[in-house]
Design an enzyme around this catalytic site. Structure first.
Site, PDB file in Angstrom:
ATOM      1  N   ARG A 141       0.828  -1.195   0.000  1.00  0.00           N
ATOM      2  CA  ARG A 141       0.000   0.000   0.000  1.00  0.00           C
ATOM      3  C   ARG A 141       0.864   1.248   0.000  1.00  0.00           C
ATOM      4  O   ARG A 141       1.928   1.272   0.612  1.00  0.00           O
ATOM      5  CB  ARG A 141      -0.928   0.019   1.221  1.00  0.00           C
ATOM      6  CG  ARG A 141      -1.993  -1.052   1.194  1.00  0.00           C
ATOM      7  CD  ARG A 141      -2.869  -0.972   2.426  1.00  0.00           C
ATOM      8  NE  ARG A 141      -2.071  -0.904   3.635  1.00  0.00           N
ATOM      9  CZ  ARG A 141      -2.322  -0.081   4.651  1.00  0.00           C
ATOM     10  NH1 ARG A 141      -3.329   0.746   4.597  1.00  0.00           N
ATOM     11  NH2 ARG A 141      -1.552  -0.100   5.715  1.00  0.00           N
ATOM     12  N   SER A 169       7.825  -5.367   6.319  1.00  0.00           N
ATOM     13  CA  SER A 169       7.426  -6.378   7.306  1.00  0.00           C
ATOM     14  C   SER A 169       8.117  -7.716   7.101  1.00  0.00           C
ATOM     15  O   SER A 169       7.478  -8.778   7.051  1.00  0.00           O
ATOM     16  CB  SER A 169       5.908  -6.542   7.274  1.00  0.00           C
ATOM     17  OG  SER A 169       5.283  -5.305   7.479  1.00  0.00           O
ATOM     18  N   ASP A 173       6.130  -3.379  10.494  1.00  0.00           N
ATOM     19  CA  ASP A 173       4.702  -3.080  10.620  1.00  0.00           C
ATOM     20  C   ASP A 173       4.257  -2.999  12.076  1.00  0.00           C
ATOM     21  O   ASP A 173       3.366  -2.220  12.421  1.00  0.00           O
ATOM     22  CB  ASP A 173       3.848  -4.092   9.855  1.00  0.00           C
ATOM     23  CG  ASP A 173       4.156  -5.537  10.204  1.00  0.00           C
ATOM     24  OD1 ASP A 173       5.080  -5.787  11.007  1.00  0.00           O
ATOM     25  OD2 ASP A 173       3.487  -6.425   9.662  1.00  0.00           O
TER      26      ASP A 173
END
Length: 520
Positions: free
Chosen positions: A115, A187, A241
């Site tokens: 994203r 992540s 994350d």
């Protein structure tokens, strides 16, 4: 005439005998079929009970796991390579306080999608004034390609997104921003060397980009951005994350001390004051990225399904904890159990359904729908068995067995996650989270801390949580919270709050970019 009558009588008698014989034969077949069904169901129930026993998480096991988690945390901090937890310093010493202002971007790469996000911050009064994001699927071929191919694809989508920045994001009455500062949420296990740099240790979540391991991921992305010859974008902070989730939680709640992800994968971070020498800090404290996906303990209730899944994965022997509790794997564990039942107990008939042989065909989202089915005939279970595995017809007892398998896998995952959470608090809170007869005070909290909550001592301590398992799976949350309450005293359980920090890995990264801005 008499002969004809005799012939008719004989024929009638013969027909009657045949009819009786046919009825007897059909009855015997029905009895045999019923007996076979009963035997099959009994065998399947036996396999179910064996699996439930192997996957069981009684309280004493959870206590052993939480204790072992705390031990592994200490070992990982003291000596590199001596623990199943990497315990990586993040060099994040400044968490948000709500005064951050300006326009900042984030890029969140943590799975099969990534994203890009922009966030306009308005300080303590305005907070998040405006935000928008775009989600982009990563072509599977890039997950096994080169790092340049992967990061060029990501950078192009990022630049396209920045180019669509609307006038509503432009500062009013202030100086024009010529540089777009970005927080990168990455992540995967990374050994950070500063808040702006980090070397990739290994891929996970299905990625296997060979030349990325050992490289600085910030440099890989920055070079790819520069190759686009677009607007000036600068990566100013690299976070996991979980760190982004902690920052997002802290932005709204000063009691946030732990950041955690329970989604496709799982991980946790927390604020540490007892830092090792190699974690150089100007404040004496820092956020530590545990990388708890790799946590291992002999107390973990591993089953044949877990062993099979691990041995056939792209990273056998790694991420053992994640493979037992992560959303990427729960549906696959259920499939493997059902496959065994189909083969050894003919749960779905004489032939094993072809689709049941296909790895990862059952998504955890579909598994959760079966688990949530409360209808008297478990019709949702039947529908998903038909749609996913092509099993056209099932009887209610079979659907109940499938439902019980889903429940067992979910219960184990949620309770193991709870044990991990309690283990973290045993490490950072000492006896205050350990004793079964707590007074309700926390001895390990330092109110003067820059990153530690200023309100924890008198009130709550918060776990900022993100991820689909926690957000969308209601029964999962119920099981996890119940296990936390079992492991702690009533007083301690009332102080520990697990709260959704939605999109912490995106918004949190943009807020951390503001905290570490070079131009603000």
């Amino acid at each position: 005439m008499a002969d004809n009558k005799a012939w008719i009588n004989a024929l009638t008698a013969g027909t009657a005998v045949v009819a009786v014989a046919t009825v007897v034969c059909v009855w015997q077949r029905m009895q045999g079929s019923t007996q076979t069904t009963r035997t099959t169901r009994h065998q399947a129930l036996g396999l179910l009970h064996e699996f439930q026993h192997a996957a069981a998480t009684p309280l004493y096991v959870l206590r052993q796991i939480s204790e072992h988690m705390a031990v592994e945390m200490r070992a990982g901090l003291m000596t590199e390579g001596k623990s199943s937890l990497l315990m990586l310093p993040t060099f994040v010493e400044n968490l948000p306080d709500g005064n951050e202002t300006g326009l900042f971007y984030a890029l969140d790469l943590g799975g099969t999608n990534f994203r890009v996000l922009r966030c306009l911050l308005g300080g303590r009064e305005g907070r998040v004034l405006k935000q928008e994001y775009e989600e982009v699927p990563i072509p599977k071929i890039l997950m096994f390609g080169t790092s340049e191919e992967l990061f060029d694809f990501i950078a192009k989508k990022l630049v396209d997104f920045v180019n669509r920045e609307g006038d509503e994001y432009k500062p009013r009455g202030g100086r024009q921003q010529t540089v777009r500062e970005l927080g990168l949420t990455f992540s995967f296990p990374v050994k950070q060397t500063s808040v702006r740099s980090g070397v990739l240790i290994q891929w996970s979540k299905g990625f296997l980009v060979a030349d990325g391991v050992g490289a600085d991921v910030v440099a890989l992305l920055q070079r790819a951005i520069n190759r686009q010859h677009g607007p000036k974008i600068e990566v100013v902070v690299l976070v996991n994350d979980t760190v982004g989730t902690l920052a997002g939680g802290r932005y709204w709640n000063e009691d946030a001390m732990v950041g955690m992800i329970l989604g496709t994968g799982t991980n946790a971070c927390y604020v540490e004051r007892d830092l090792p020498a190699h974690a150089n800090s100007s404040t004496g404290e820092m956020v530590i990225n545990m990388e708890w996906a790799g946590f291992w303990s002999s107390h973990l209730p591993r089953t044949y399904a877990d062993e099979q899944l691990d041995s056939e994965s792209v990273n056998p022997g790694q991420a053992g904890f994640e493979k037992m509790i992560g959303g990427m794997y729960l549906g696959e564990i259920v499939r493997r159990v059902l496959f065994k039942m189909a083969g050894e107990a003919a749960l779905f008939g004489d032939e094993i359904p072809h689709k049941l042989k296909e790895p990862f065909v059952l998504m955890t989202s579909e598994m959760s729908k079966m688990h949530a089915d409360e209808s008297s005939d478990l019709r949702v279970v039947g529908t998903i068995l038909r749609d996913v595995f092509g099993i056209q017809k099932t009887e209610l007892p079979t659907r109940r067995i499938v439902h019980d398998v889903c429940d067992t896998v979910t219960l184990r995952s949620a309770r193991l996650a709870a044990a991990g959470i309690v283990g973290i608090f045993k490490k950072i809170g000492g006896d205050s989270w350990d004793s079964p007869h707590l007074s309700g005070t926390s001895k390990a909290v330092h109110h003067h801390s820059r990153v530690t909550s200023t309100g924890v001592g008198a009130g709550k301590t918060m776990v900022a949580m993100d991820g689909g398992l926690f957000e969308h799976y209601i029964q999962y949350r119920i099981y996890m919270q119940a296990a936390v309450s079992e492991l702690l005293s009533e007083a301690a359980a009332s102080r520990l709050v697990i709260q959704l920090a939605k999109d912490g890995s995106g918004i949190g990264a943009s807020i951390l970019a503001a905290c570490h801005s070079k131009y603000r």
